[in-house]
Design a protein around this motif. Structure first.
Motif, PDB file in Angstrom:
ATOM      1  N   VAL A 222       0.859  -1.175   0.000  1.00 60.40           N
ATOM      2  CA  VAL A 222       0.000   0.000   0.000  1.00 60.40           C
ATOM      3  C   VAL A 222       0.896   1.225   0.000  1.00 60.40           C
ATOM      4  O   VAL A 222       1.789   1.343   0.839  1.00 60.40           O
ATOM      5  CB  VAL A 222      -0.919   0.017   1.245  1.00 60.40           C
ATOM      6  CG1 VAL A 222      -1.734   1.291   1.294  1.00 60.40           C
ATOM      7  CG2 VAL A 222      -1.813  -1.203   1.256  1.00 60.40           C
ATOM      8  N   ARG A 223       0.659   2.109  -0.975  1.00 61.87           N
ATOM      9  CA  ARG A 223       1.419   3.353  -1.041  1.00 61.87           C
ATOM     10  C   ARG A 223       0.449   4.514  -0.860  1.00 61.87           C
ATOM     11  O   ARG A 223      -0.540   4.627  -1.580  1.00 61.87           O
ATOM     12  CB  ARG A 223       2.145   3.472  -2.391  1.00 61.87           C
ATOM     13  CG  ARG A 223       2.939   4.768  -2.515  1.00 61.87           C
ATOM     14  CD  ARG A 223       3.731   4.835  -3.811  1.00 61.87           C
ATOM     15  NE  ARG A 223       2.936   4.748  -5.018  1.00 61.87           N
ATOM     16  CZ  ARG A 223       2.334   5.797  -5.597  1.00 61.87           C
ATOM     17  NH1 ARG A 223       2.386   7.006  -5.062  1.00 61.87           N
ATOM     18  NH2 ARG A 223       1.658   5.626  -6.725  1.00 61.87           N
ATOM     19  N   ASP A 224       0.707   5.342   0.142  1.00 64.20           N
ATOM     20  CA  ASP A 224      -0.132   6.513   0.372  1.00 64.20           C
ATOM     21  C   ASP A 224       0.036   7.514  -0.759  1.00 64.20           C
ATOM     22  O   ASP A 224       1.132   7.684  -1.292  1.00 64.20           O
ATOM     23  CB  ASP A 224       0.226   7.187   1.704  1.00 64.20           C
ATOM     24  CG  ASP A 224      -0.192   6.365   2.904  1.00 64.20           C
ATOM     25  OD1 ASP A 224      -1.166   5.587   2.794  1.00 64.20           O
ATOM     26  OD2 ASP A 224       0.449   6.491   3.962  1.00 64.20           O
ATOM     27  N   LEU A 225      -1.074   8.163  -1.104  1.00 65.55           N
ATOM     28  CA  LEU A 225      -1.061   9.186  -2.143  1.00 65.55           C
ATOM     29  C   LEU A 225      -1.009  10.563  -1.500  1.00 65.55           C
ATOM     30  O   LEU A 225      -1.633  10.777  -0.458  1.00 65.55           O
ATOM     31  CB  LEU A 225      -2.337   9.102  -2.986  1.00 65.55           C
ATOM     32  CG  LEU A 225      -2.615   7.768  -3.671  1.00 65.55           C
ATOM     33  CD1 LEU A 225      -3.987   7.798  -4.337  1.00 65.55           C
ATOM     34  CD2 LEU A 225      -1.531   7.447  -4.684  1.00 65.55           C
TER      35      LEU A 225
ATOM     36  N   GLY B 218      -5.007  -1.401  -7.490  1.00 61.82           N
ATOM     37  CA  GLY B 218      -5.702  -0.199  -7.917  1.00 61.82           C
ATOM     38  C   GLY B 218      -5.505   0.927  -6.924  1.00 61.82           C
ATOM     39  O   GLY B 218      -4.464   1.010  -6.275  1.00 61.82           O
ATOM     40  N   TRP B 219      -6.528   1.774  -6.786  1.00 60.59           N
ATOM     41  CA  TRP B 219      -6.399   2.922  -5.888  1.00 60.59           C
ATOM     42  C   TRP B 219      -7.761   3.250  -5.276  1.00 60.59           C
ATOM     43  O   TRP B 219      -8.808   2.857  -5.778  1.00 60.59           O
ATOM     44  CB  TRP B 219      -5.844   4.145  -6.621  1.00 60.59           C
ATOM     45  CG  TRP B 219      -6.650   4.586  -7.808  1.00 60.59           C
ATOM     46  CD1 TRP B 219      -6.455   4.221  -9.113  1.00 60.59           C
ATOM     47  CD2 TRP B 219      -7.791   5.458  -7.803  1.00 60.59           C
ATOM     48  NE1 TRP B 219      -7.405   4.812  -9.917  1.00 60.59           N
ATOM     49  CE2 TRP B 219      -8.235   5.589  -9.143  1.00 60.59           C
ATOM     50  CE3 TRP B 219      -8.481   6.154  -6.818  1.00 60.59           C
ATOM     51  CZ2 TRP B 219      -9.323   6.366  -9.503  1.00 60.59           C
ATOM     52  CZ3 TRP B 219      -9.573   6.935  -7.176  1.00 60.59           C
ATOM     53  CH2 TRP B 219      -9.977   7.037  -8.507  1.00 60.59           C
ATOM     54  N   SER B 220      -7.698   3.990  -4.177  1.00 63.91           N
ATOM     55  CA  SER B 220      -8.900   4.466  -3.495  1.00 63.91           C
ATOM     56  C   SER B 220      -8.606   5.846  -2.918  1.00 63.91           C
ATOM     57  O   SER B 220      -7.530   6.085  -2.383  1.00 63.91           O
ATOM     58  CB  SER B 220      -9.295   3.505  -2.372  1.00 63.91           C
ATOM     59  OG  SER B 220     -10.452   3.970  -1.708  1.00 63.91           O
TER      60      SER B 220
ATOM     61  N   GLY C 274      -5.700   9.005   0.344  1.00 59.19           N
ATOM     62  CA  GLY C 274      -5.767   8.033  -0.733  1.00 59.19           C
ATOM     63  C   GLY C 274      -4.606   7.078  -0.652  1.00 59.19           C
ATOM     64  O   GLY C 274      -3.594   7.346  -0.005  1.00 59.19           O
ATOM     65  N   PHE C 275      -4.798   5.934  -1.291  1.00 58.82           N
ATOM     66  CA  PHE C 275      -3.714   4.962  -1.357  1.00 58.82           C
ATOM     67  C   PHE C 275      -3.816   4.201  -2.662  1.00 58.82           C
ATOM     68  O   PHE C 275      -4.858   4.156  -3.302  1.00 58.82           O
ATOM     69  CB  PHE C 275      -3.751   3.994  -0.162  1.00 58.82           C
ATOM     70  CG  PHE C 275      -5.001   3.178  -0.073  1.00 58.82           C
ATOM     71  CD1 PHE C 275      -5.115   1.964  -0.739  1.00 58.82           C
ATOM     72  CD2 PHE C 275      -6.082   3.614   0.687  1.00 58.82           C
ATOM     73  CE1 PHE C 275      -6.271   1.214  -0.659  1.00 58.82           C
ATOM     74  CE2 PHE C 275      -7.238   2.863   0.781  1.00 58.82           C
ATOM     75  CZ  PHE C 275      -7.338   1.658   0.100  1.00 58.82           C
TER      76      PHE C 275
ATOM     77  N   ALA D 106       4.088  -5.750  -5.248  1.00 60.23           N
ATOM     78  CA  ALA D 106       5.456  -5.606  -4.752  1.00 60.23           C
ATOM     79  C   ALA D 106       6.393  -6.248  -5.762  1.00 60.23           C
ATOM     80  O   ALA D 106       6.097  -7.292  -6.329  1.00 60.23           O
ATOM     81  CB  ALA D 106       5.598  -6.270  -3.389  1.00 60.23           C
ATOM     82  N   VAL D 107       7.491  -5.601  -6.002  1.00 62.89           N
ATOM     83  CA  VAL D 107       8.471  -6.128  -6.949  1.00 62.89           C
ATOM     84  C   VAL D 107       9.368  -7.104  -6.194  1.00 62.89           C
ATOM     85  O   VAL D 107      10.016  -6.730  -5.218  1.00 62.89           O
ATOM     86  CB  VAL D 107       9.322  -4.989  -7.559  1.00 62.89           C
ATOM     87  CG1 VAL D 107      10.357  -5.555  -8.516  1.00 62.89           C
ATOM     88  CG2 VAL D 107       8.420  -3.979  -8.247  1.00 62.89           C
ATOM     89  N   PRO D 108       9.395  -8.384  -6.605  1.00 61.01           N
ATOM     90  CA  PRO D 108      10.277  -9.332  -5.932  1.00 61.01           C
ATOM     91  C   PRO D 108      11.736  -8.912  -6.104  1.00 61.01           C
ATOM     92  O   PRO D 108      12.091  -8.335  -7.123  1.00 61.01           O
ATOM     93  CB  PRO D 108      10.017 -10.666  -6.628  1.00 61.01           C
ATOM     94  CG  PRO D 108       8.980 -10.426  -7.659  1.00 61.01           C
ATOM     95  CD  PRO D 108       8.667  -8.964  -7.699  1.00 61.01           C
TER      96      PRO D 108
END
Length: 162
Positions: free
Chosen positions: A22-25, A101-103, A147-148, A153-155
């Protein structure tokens, strides 16, 4: 694609079981993403309880403009004329297969658009979501924008080196 006993494909399990992060926007990116979709959910208080209505929207600057299809929603929003209502607005795009996706959730103050000409301009740009005529325009001025983004995730072995 073969289905397992669960009714899902093996490929579906591989995709949905991958590691996600999860990446915060930030505020700007969240509002930019919100502007890429035309529908969301308006959250407000109705008879002292939470209520949710799907609505179409557009983003104008930082404001979210929505059209309502009935007077009862507006009555619930505007209990004290001249006083804005506290609302939340949420929209997202999340893939049902990969869960990526995103929210975005905006919390702020809703004001009815009182100018008839301005309201008519919005009516032309905001089609009703369910084929009903919409007769009330509300402008949401965001106070909090959260938002996030749900990303794969990239291995470590796939990460670029150097």
């Amino acid at each position: 694609m073969a289905l397992k006993a669960t009714g899902r494909s093996a490929d579906h399990d591989r995709v949905t079981q991958q590691d996600r992060r999860v990446r915060d926007l930030d505020r700007d990116e969240a509002l930019r993403l919100l502007a890429t979709v035309s529908m969301g959910r308006l959250v407000f208080t109705q008879r002292a309880l939470p209520a949710v209505r799907p609505v179409t929207h557009l983003v104008e600057g930082e404001d979210i403009v929505v059209r309502l299809d009935d007077g009862s929603t507006l009555t619930s929003l505007m209990t004290d004329p001249g006083t804005p209502a506290v609302v939340a607005y949420e929209a997202d795009v999340i893939d049902p297969e990969t869960h990526l996706g995103w929210s975005v959730v905006v919390t702020g103050f809703a004001y009815p658009v009182a100018d008839a000409e301005e309201g008519q301009g919005y009516a032309e740009r905001l089609p009703p979501w369910a084929g009903q005529s919409t007769n009330i325009t509300v402008r949401i001025r965001p106070d909090i924008v959260n938002g996030f983004r749900l990303e794969a995730a990239v291995p470590p072995e796939a990460a670029p080196s150097g």
